[in-house]
Design a protein around this motif. Sequence first.
Motif, PDB file in Angstrom:
ATOM      1  N   GLN A 121       0.837  -1.199   0.000  1.00  0.00           N
ATOM      2  CA  GLN A 121       0.000   0.000   0.000  1.00  0.00           C
ATOM      3  C   GLN A 121       0.876   1.256   0.000  1.00  0.00           C
ATOM      4  O   GLN A 121       1.709   1.444   0.886  1.00  0.00           O
ATOM      5  CB  GLN A 121      -0.921   0.028   1.224  1.00  0.00           C
ATOM      6  N   GLU A 122       0.676   2.091  -0.986  1.00  0.00           N
ATOM      7  CA  GLU A 122       1.466   3.302  -1.113  1.00  0.00           C
ATOM      8  C   GLU A 122       1.291   4.216   0.095  1.00  0.00           C
ATOM      9  O   GLU A 122       2.234   4.900   0.523  1.00  0.00           O
ATOM     10  CB  GLU A 122       1.062   4.048  -2.381  1.00  0.00           C
ATOM     11  N   VAL A 123       0.077   4.190   0.681  1.00  0.00           N
ATOM     12  CA  VAL A 123      -0.186   5.061   1.819  1.00  0.00           C
ATOM     13  C   VAL A 123       0.711   4.703   3.005  1.00  0.00           C
ATOM     14  O   VAL A 123       1.115   5.573   3.777  1.00  0.00           O
ATOM     15  CB  VAL A 123      -1.675   4.984   2.215  1.00  0.00           C
ATOM     16  N   PHE A 124       1.049   3.431   3.162  1.00  0.00           N
ATOM     17  CA  PHE A 124       1.955   3.038   4.239  1.00  0.00           C
ATOM     18  C   PHE A 124       3.363   3.573   3.964  1.00  0.00           C
ATOM     19  O   PHE A 124       4.069   4.006   4.884  1.00  0.00           O
ATOM     20  CB  PHE A 124       1.982   1.520   4.374  1.00  0.00           C
ATOM     21  N   ARG A 125       3.780   3.533   2.720  1.00  0.00           N
ATOM     22  CA  ARG A 125       5.122   4.003   2.379  1.00  0.00           C
ATOM     23  C   ARG A 125       5.265   5.501   2.607  1.00  0.00           C
ATOM     24  O   ARG A 125       6.294   5.977   3.090  1.00  0.00           O
ATOM     25  CB  ARG A 125       5.424   3.686   0.906  1.00  0.00           C
ATOM     26  N   THR A 126       4.224   6.257   2.253  1.00  0.00           N
ATOM     27  CA  THR A 126       4.311   7.716   2.368  1.00  0.00           C
ATOM     28  C   THR A 126       4.075   8.216   3.790  1.00  0.00           C
ATOM     29  O   THR A 126       4.575   9.277   4.167  1.00  0.00           O
ATOM     30  CB  THR A 126       3.299   8.384   1.427  1.00  0.00           C
ATOM     31  N   SER A 127       3.318   7.480   4.577  1.00  0.00           N
ATOM     32  CA  SER A 127       2.967   7.935   5.933  1.00  0.00           C
ATOM     33  C   SER A 127       3.982   7.515   6.981  1.00  0.00           C
ATOM     34  O   SER A 127       4.194   8.237   7.957  1.00  0.00           O
ATOM     35  CB  SER A 127       1.583   7.405   6.322  1.00  0.00           C
ATOM     36  N   PHE A 128       4.590   6.346   6.808  1.00  0.00           N
ATOM     37  CA  PHE A 128       5.468   5.815   7.844  1.00  0.00           C
ATOM     38  C   PHE A 128       6.936   6.029   7.480  1.00  0.00           C
ATOM     39  O   PHE A 128       7.730   5.090   7.423  1.00  0.00           O
ATOM     40  CB  PHE A 128       5.199   4.332   8.072  1.00  0.00           C
ATOM     41  N   LYS A 129       7.287   7.282   7.224  1.00  0.00           N
ATOM     42  CA  LYS A 129       8.664   7.600   6.880  1.00  0.00           C
ATOM     43  C   LYS A 129       9.475   7.865   8.144  1.00  0.00           C
ATOM     44  O   LYS A 129       9.043   8.612   9.020  1.00  0.00           O
ATOM     45  CB  LYS A 129       8.712   8.836   5.981  1.00  0.00           C
ATOM     46  N   PRO A 130      10.660   7.272   8.253  1.00  0.00           N
ATOM     47  CA  PRO A 130      11.476   7.483   9.457  1.00  0.00           C
ATOM     48  C   PRO A 130      12.016   8.911   9.555  1.00  0.00           C
ATOM     49  O   PRO A 130      12.267   9.577   8.544  1.00  0.00           O
ATOM     50  CB  PRO A 130      12.634   6.487   9.273  1.00  0.00           C
ATOM     51  N   LEU A 131      12.161   9.385  10.791  1.00  0.00           N
ATOM     52  CA  LEU A 131      12.902  10.603  11.110  1.00  0.00           C
ATOM     53  C   LEU A 131      12.380  11.851  10.398  1.00  0.00           C
ATOM     54  O   LEU A 131      13.145  12.731  10.011  1.00  0.00           O
ATOM     55  CB  LEU A 131      14.388  10.404  10.771  1.00  0.00           C
ATOM     56  N   GLY A 148       0.729  15.726  18.519  1.00  0.00           N
ATOM     57  CA  GLY A 148       2.139  15.442  18.705  1.00  0.00           C
ATOM     58  C   GLY A 148       2.889  15.225  17.415  1.00  0.00           C
ATOM     59  O   GLY A 148       2.508  15.723  16.355  1.00  0.00           O
ATOM     60  N   LYS A 149       3.971  14.475  17.536  1.00  0.00           N
ATOM     61  CA  LYS A 149       4.849  14.178  16.419  1.00  0.00           C
ATOM     62  C   LYS A 149       5.086  12.670  16.341  1.00  0.00           C
ATOM     63  O   LYS A 149       5.228  12.000  17.368  1.00  0.00           O
ATOM     64  CB  LYS A 149       6.204  14.871  16.599  1.00  0.00           C
ATOM     65  N   LEU A 150       5.124  12.138  15.117  1.00  0.00           N
ATOM     66  CA  LEU A 150       5.548  10.762  14.911  1.00  0.00           C
ATOM     67  C   LEU A 150       7.068  10.744  14.929  1.00  0.00           C
ATOM     68  O   LEU A 150       7.719  11.518  14.216  1.00  0.00           O
ATOM     69  CB  LEU A 150       5.039  10.236  13.570  1.00  0.00           C
ATOM     70  N   LEU A 151       7.636   9.875  15.752  1.00  0.00           N
ATOM     71  CA  LEU A 151       9.092   9.808  15.850  1.00  0.00           C
ATOM     72  C   LEU A 151       9.646   8.836  14.811  1.00  0.00           C
ATOM     73  O   LEU A 151      10.103   9.226  13.754  1.00  0.00           O
ATOM     74  CB  LEU A 151       9.509   9.398  17.263  1.00  0.00           C
ATOM     75  N   VAL A 152       9.579   7.554  15.124  1.00  0.00           N
ATOM     76  CA  VAL A 152      10.110   6.567  14.174  1.00  0.00           C
ATOM     77  C   VAL A 152       9.143   5.406  14.044  1.00  0.00           C
ATOM     78  O   VAL A 152       8.609   4.901  15.034  1.00  0.00           O
ATOM     79  CB  VAL A 152      11.486   6.032  14.627  1.00  0.00           C
ATOM     80  N   PRO A 153       8.903   4.951  12.814  1.00  0.00           N
ATOM     81  CA  PRO A 153       8.224   3.669  12.646  1.00  0.00           C
ATOM     82  C   PRO A 153       9.253   2.553  12.795  1.00  0.00           C
ATOM     83  O   PRO A 153      10.407   2.706  12.392  1.00  0.00           O
ATOM     84  CB  PRO A 153       7.698   3.749  11.210  1.00  0.00           C
ATOM     85  N   THR A 163       4.845  -6.385  10.581  1.00  0.00           N
ATOM     86  CA  THR A 163       4.180  -5.417  11.455  1.00  0.00           C
ATOM     87  C   THR A 163       5.006  -4.136  11.534  1.00  0.00           C
ATOM     88  O   THR A 163       6.189  -4.115  11.162  1.00  0.00           O
ATOM     89  CB  THR A 163       3.986  -5.968  12.878  1.00  0.00           C
ATOM     90  N   VAL A 164       4.369  -3.086  12.015  1.00  0.00           N
ATOM     91  CA  VAL A 164       5.075  -1.829  12.240  1.00  0.00           C
ATOM     92  C   VAL A 164       4.623  -1.252  13.573  1.00  0.00           C
ATOM     93  O   VAL A 164       3.427  -1.272  13.896  1.00  0.00           O
ATOM     94  CB  VAL A 164       4.822  -0.831  11.087  1.00  0.00           C
ATOM     95  N   ASP A 165       5.569  -0.788  14.373  1.00  0.00           N
ATOM     96  CA  ASP A 165       5.286  -0.081  15.617  1.00  0.00           C
ATOM     97  C   ASP A 165       5.500   1.409  15.372  1.00  0.00           C
ATOM     98  O   ASP A 165       6.574   1.824  14.907  1.00  0.00           O
ATOM     99  CB  ASP A 165       6.201  -0.550  16.739  1.00  0.00           C
ATOM    100  N   LEU A 166       4.490   2.207  15.674  1.00  0.00           N
ATOM    101  CA  LEU A 166       4.564   3.654  15.503  1.00  0.00           C
ATOM    102  C   LEU A 166       4.729   4.311  16.868  1.00  0.00           C
ATOM    103  O   LEU A 166       3.954   4.045  17.784  1.00  0.00           O
ATOM    104  CB  LEU A 166       3.296   4.177  14.823  1.00  0.00           C
ATOM    105  N   GLN A 167       5.734   5.145  17.008  1.00  0.00           N
ATOM    106  CA  GLN A 167       6.011   5.785  18.282  1.00  0.00           C
ATOM    107  C   GLN A 167       6.031   7.298  18.106  1.00  0.00           C
ATOM    108  O   GLN A 167       6.509   7.809  17.092  1.00  0.00           O
ATOM    109  CB  GLN A 167       7.354   5.309  18.830  1.00  0.00           C
ATOM    110  N   GLY A 168       5.504   7.991  19.097  1.00  0.00           N
ATOM    111  CA  GLY A 168       5.488   9.436  19.027  1.00  0.00           C
ATOM    112  C   GLY A 168       5.297  10.063  20.384  1.00  0.00           C
ATOM    113  O   GLY A 168       5.096   9.363  21.386  1.00  0.00           O
ATOM    114  N   TYR A 169       5.372  11.379  20.410  1.00  0.00           N
ATOM    115  CA  TYR A 169       5.160  12.090  21.670  1.00  0.00           C
ATOM    116  C   TYR A 169       4.426  13.396  21.411  1.00  0.00           C
ATOM    117  O   TYR A 169       4.240  13.819  20.262  1.00  0.00           O
ATOM    118  CB  TYR A 169       6.463  12.337  22.408  1.00  0.00           C
ATOM    119  N   ALA A 170       3.973  14.030  22.504  1.00  0.00           N
ATOM    120  CA  ALA A 170       3.303  15.323  22.401  1.00  0.00           C
ATOM    121  C   ALA A 170       4.241  16.331  21.754  1.00  0.00           C
ATOM    122  O   ALA A 170       5.467  16.231  21.864  1.00  0.00           O
ATOM    123  CB  ALA A 170       2.865  15.802  23.779  1.00  0.00           C
ATOM    124  N   THR A 171       3.672  17.318  21.074  1.00  0.00           N
ATOM    125  CA  THR A 171       4.453  18.244  20.262  1.00  0.00           C
ATOM    126  C   THR A 171       5.614  18.875  21.022  1.00  0.00           C
ATOM    127  O   THR A 171       6.722  19.006  20.490  1.00  0.00           O
ATOM    128  CB  THR A 171       3.547  19.358  19.709  1.00  0.00           C
TER     129      THR A 171
END
Length: 429
Positions: A121-131, A148-153, A163-171
């Motif tokens: 799925q292209e949407v996964f490639r464009t949305s889950f970009k590292p850093l 907040g902000k997405l940190l790293v997939p 699978t993918v783990d998505l991690q983030g924190y408040a802005t």
Amino acid sequence: MSRSHTVARGDTLGAISIKYTGSWAKWHAIVDANPQLAGRKTAVDGSPLIFPGDVLIIPDDEPPKETIKAGTPVQDAGGGIHDFELYLNGILFTGFTAAKLVLNDDAPDAFSLSAPFDIEQEVFRTSFKPLTYLDAALYYNKKIVFAGKLLVPDPKITPNSRTVDLQGYATCGILDCALPDALFPPQYKGMTLSGIANHAAGPFGISVVMDGDEGAAFEDVAYDIGDKILGFLSGLAKQRGLVLTNTPDGSLRFWNAMPEDAVATFIEGDIRFLSCTAKFDEKDFYSHVTGYTKVNEDKDAKNVPEKYTFENSYLTKNGVLKPYSYVVDDTEGGDLEKAVTAKACAMFCTCVSYELFVTGVTDKDGNIFKKGCCVVVKSPTAQIYSETKLQAKSIELTKDDTNGICTKMQLVLPGLRNNEIPAKWPWEE
């Protein structure tokens, strides 16, 4: 997804509402999405006053057009369906197979979400970009928890799954870095906590909310090369009896975590009660905590520092002498007592705490547990012999296929976050 708007000079809620929704009357929805406006003085139309630099969440009239569903929601012990949703890169991701949300009262909130990773799925490639620090908003049961902000997939592959783990924190978590070179060296002498925070956070577009008494201006403040902004500000806040956290819109919040009425009761053996573990640390538990002010080396060599001593009556009444002394940085004599008392209360929080694990994530009124909330606990196994009111230092909401949805709370005695010493300990009959 909810957008954000930084208030400029001349802005009104009505004008902002027209800009984003096309209707002046919808400013009420903007107020509902921004709890930090509660309690402010109002304009003639009844809307709360806003000021340049305020960051407002602008709720969408309609749900996002595109939704990616990765897994299935789970039920809690009460049979209610719960789901976490993440709005990222213009898309609402929902149905995560596992989730962890940590609500801190002394650090920015954070999340970790797991889902199947369909690389086709292209949407996964464009949305889950590292850093890339993409803007994100976390929702629970259709209500925003924090922006907040997405940190790293963190993609993972096994012979049977991707699978993918998505991690983030408040802005405001992005302040876990040093001051920009343009602000160095900072001149913070004689500035208040809010003034220092606004100066440090301003270049990042982070607003500051002072939700407590910030005390007097600092006589002297030492910011060293390489100091992280969050850690630096947190240290100053603790000297004023405040904690550093975030608002739902991701702003930096200095907070006086006043204990309120208990929102739930958990008794060992009840259906929602899973476990309670006591955490005691005798190594850093002292009978006396003495703080000394710095000696001004430019003055006469006989200059004697001021001092204040806090007595831990629990140890002294039991005949224990175990003193601790330190130099109080970045404060003035007028706030010395407050700084030392805050240090002692932090000692109590570190040395006497409890980890409570229960099913579900809601209180007695059906509301999600909020940071700083109080609960009543009785757990003889953890040496809480009678029903005792405790306050959440942090709250971790978790969801997985094994346990369903649960809450883990780090609990301390109420009032310690507000420099109030307990009159009775949980193990005292």
